[in-house]
Design a protein around this motif. Structure first.
Motif: not given
Length: 312
Positions: A257-268
Motif C-alpha cells: 500500500a505504501y508503494r501504491d499510494g506513493m505512485e498514485a500521488y506522484g502521478r496525479a
C-alpha cells in the motif's frame, strides 16, 4: 444507520448499502455525501462504515457504504468474484442511487476507499466526474498485487491455471474458491507466515476485532483473469483532475500500500489539489481501525473534504 438495496437499469442484481447520517439529520436539507468503498475481501460493515463512515457522518456528511457486486449482501453470481471493472462500475451505480435521494447534494459528492477499495475509488474518480474530491486510505493497486505477490510473480502461469480451471468449471467441475488468509492468527504463526501485512490482516479479518459474516476473504479463482490485466493508476496523469488525498503508513508490508499510494500521488499531476499524508509509526492494517492512526488520518481528511465539499 439505514440498510438499503437498489439497482438501476444497467444492473441485473441489487447493491446492498448502509446509509449513515449526521447527528440531527433533517431529510428536508441537503448534505455533502461520501461514497465509501470497502477493501478487497471485506464488506460494508467493516472499516468502510464502522470506522471511517461513522467518523465522517459524525462530522456532518451523509455516508453511503456498500457491498461490491458478487460480495457481501449484494447480488451477482457466481459469488466471490473480484472484478476490478465491476468494482469501479459499482461506484457509478451507487452515485446513480445517491443522486435520487432528496437529502443528497449532487454537487457535493466525495468518495473514500480503503486498501483495494482505495485503488478502486482512485480509479473510479478518473472518469466519474460527479466525484468532487477523493481520499485513498492505504490504497492498493489490486492489479499490481495480483501480478506480483498473489501470483507468486508468475502472472502468465496464473492465467494459464485460471483458464484451465474455468474450462473445468464450465464442464461441470467444482468451483475453486481460494481463501485469502489463514484461518486464525495461530494458524498464520504455525504456517510461518510472518509478513506484517499477512499477520495483521489475519488479526483483523479472522478475530472479533474486524470479523463480519459478509467479509468472506475469499476469491473465485477462475474469474480473476481480468484482475491481472488491470491497473488502478492508468491515465492518472491525464484524468485525475479532482482534489485527491492519499493516506499511507510508513510501516510497510507485502501488500504494497505504501508503494501504491506513493505512485498514485506522484502521478496525479493534473489534480487541482493533491495531498500526501504519511503516518510515520503505523502500518496498513493499523489504519483500518486503530484509534490513533485513524484519528491522525481524520485530522487531515476532514478539513480536506470539508474544503472541497461544503459551503461553510
Amino acid at each position: 444507520m439505514e440498510r438499503v438495496s437498489f439497482r438501476n437499469r444497467d444492473m441485473a442484481w441489487d447493491i446492498a448499502a448502509l446509509i449513515l447520517t449526521p447527528p440531527g439529520f433533517d431529510p428536508a436539507k441537503k448534505y455533502p455525501t461520501i461514497i465509501s468503498v470497502h477493501p478487497f475481501g471485506s464488506c460494508k460493515e467493516q472499516t468502510s462504515s464502522a470506522v471511517y463512515g461513522k467518523a465522517l457522518a459524525e462530522q456532518g456528511f451523509v455516508v453511503i457504504a456498500f457491498d461490491a457486486s458478487y460480495q457481501g449482501a449484494s447480488g451477482g453470481e457466481p459469488r466471490w468474484v473480484e472484478d476490478p471493472t465491476q468494482r469501479v462500475e459499482d461506484v457509478s451505480h451507487v452515485i446513480d442511487y445517491a443522486v435520487t435521494l432528496p437529502y443528497v447534494d449532487a454537487d457535493r459528492i466525495g468518495a473514500i476507499g480503503i486498501c483495494g477499495g482505495g485503488g478502486y475509488i482512485l480509479n473510479a474518480t478518473l472518469t466519474e466526474k460527479r466525484i468532487k474530491a477523493v481520499v485513498g486510505i492505504t490504497p492498493v493497486n489490486i492489479g499490481r498485487l495480483f501480478r506480483e505477490g498473489f501470483s507468486n510473480h508468475d502472472p502468465l502461469g496464473a492465467l494459464d491455471a485460471m483458464a484451465a480451471q474455468r474450462t473445468a468449471e464450465a464442464r461441470g467441475g467444482d468451483l475453486q474458491v481460494n481463501e485469502l488468509l489463514p484461518a486464525s492468527p495461530e494458524a498464520a504463526r504455525e504456517a510461518g507466515l510472518t509478513d506484517r501485512d499477512v499477520a495483521e490482516a489475519t488479526d483483523y479479518y479472522k478475530t472479533p476485532r474486524g470479523q463480519e459474516p459478509g467479509g468472506a476473504t475469499r476469491m473465485l479463482f477462475s474469474h480473476a483473469q481480468n484482475t491481472l490485466a488491470w491497473d488502478a493508476f492508468a491515465f492518472t496523469e491525464m484524468l485525475m483532475t479532482q482534489p485527491m488525498m492519499v493516506v499511507v503508513g510508513r510501516k510497510v508490508g507485502a501488500f504494497g500500500a505504501y508503494r501504491d499510494g506513493m505512485e498514485a500521488y506522484g502521478r496525479a499531476t493534473a489534480s487541482k489539489d493533491r495531498r500526501l499524508v504519511e503516518l510515520e509509526d503505523w502500518s496498513h492494517y493499523d489504519i483500518y481501525d486503530k484509534d490513533e492512526p485513524v484519528a491522525l488520518a481524520m485530522e487531515q481528511m476532514l478539513p480536506f473534504l470539508k474544503q472541497h465539499l461544503t459551503t461553510e
